[in-house]
Design a protein around this motif. Sequence first.
Motif, PDB file in Angstrom:
ATOM      1  N   CYS A 124       0.849  -1.188   0.000  1.00 57.63           N
ATOM      2  CA  CYS A 124       0.000   0.000   0.000  1.00 57.63           C
ATOM      3  C   CYS A 124       0.889   1.243   0.000  1.00 57.63           C
ATOM      4  N   PRO A 125       0.465   2.319  -0.676  1.00 51.90           N
ATOM      5  CA  PRO A 125       1.232   3.555  -0.614  1.00 51.90           C
ATOM      6  C   PRO A 125       0.940   4.317   0.675  1.00 51.90           C
ATOM      7  N   MET A 126       1.837   5.234   1.007  1.00 53.37           N
ATOM      8  CA  MET A 126       1.586   6.143   2.123  1.00 53.37           C
ATOM      9  C   MET A 126       2.169   7.504   1.770  1.00 53.37           C
ATOM     10  N   VAL A 127       1.780   8.508   2.547  1.00 48.77           N
ATOM     11  CA  VAL A 127       2.250   9.867   2.320  1.00 48.77           C
ATOM     12  C   VAL A 127       3.656  10.003   2.903  1.00 48.77           C
ATOM     13  N   ALA A 128       4.620  10.213   2.039  1.00 47.01           N
ATOM     14  CA  ALA A 128       5.995  10.402   2.512  1.00 47.01           C
ATOM     15  C   ALA A 128       6.073  11.681   3.344  1.00 47.01           C
TER      16      ALA A 128
END
Length: 203
Positions: A124-128
């Motif tokens: 899953c992506p996340m906010v860097a």
Amino acid sequence: MFYEPKDGHGLPHNPFNALITPRPIGWISTRSSEGADNLAPYSFFNGVAYTPPQVMFACTSGKPDRDGVKDSTANIMETGIFAVNVVEYAMAEAMNQTSGPWAKEVDEFQHDKVEKAECRLINCPMVAGAPAVMECKLTQIVKIEGEANTVVFGEVIGVHMRDDCMVDGIFDVSTFQPAARLGYRDFTRVTEKFSLKRPGEDS
């Protein structure tokens, strides 16, 4: 003033969400089973349990291209995972941009220029650079009263906390000023805090 919601409020705008404020914002990131990434904010969001740690967010509308739910919920139904990104004041405008009614194939990270990173335990992506991110696995989705009202529950299985937000062993919200939702189109940010001891607590 008193009104019964079933009869309407007679005001220019619905006051309901102005009564429950401030509300934390769950900036939910997901990835579809086909690999399409999505990022969207939800202000009907909160933590609901300590052991195991669990969170929830509610989706109160749907999209024609998603069979009556939003992209976040549709992706979670497919994959069983999602991430919750904590919103700091500096990211408020970017967060708001990701609330747009984009088609399901639109990647809000790219569309709204939000830097992306990968979660550690889930695909899953996340906010860097977010102050904190909670990696979650779906526990249940509950359809509640109303045409398009759905509540998503998840267990937090991994937690990222930005180093500069840690002060003397405490995750200090004053270091990043969380953004929160008020009523109507209004938002706020946490700029100060105070502490209270529960009855019977010594320290």
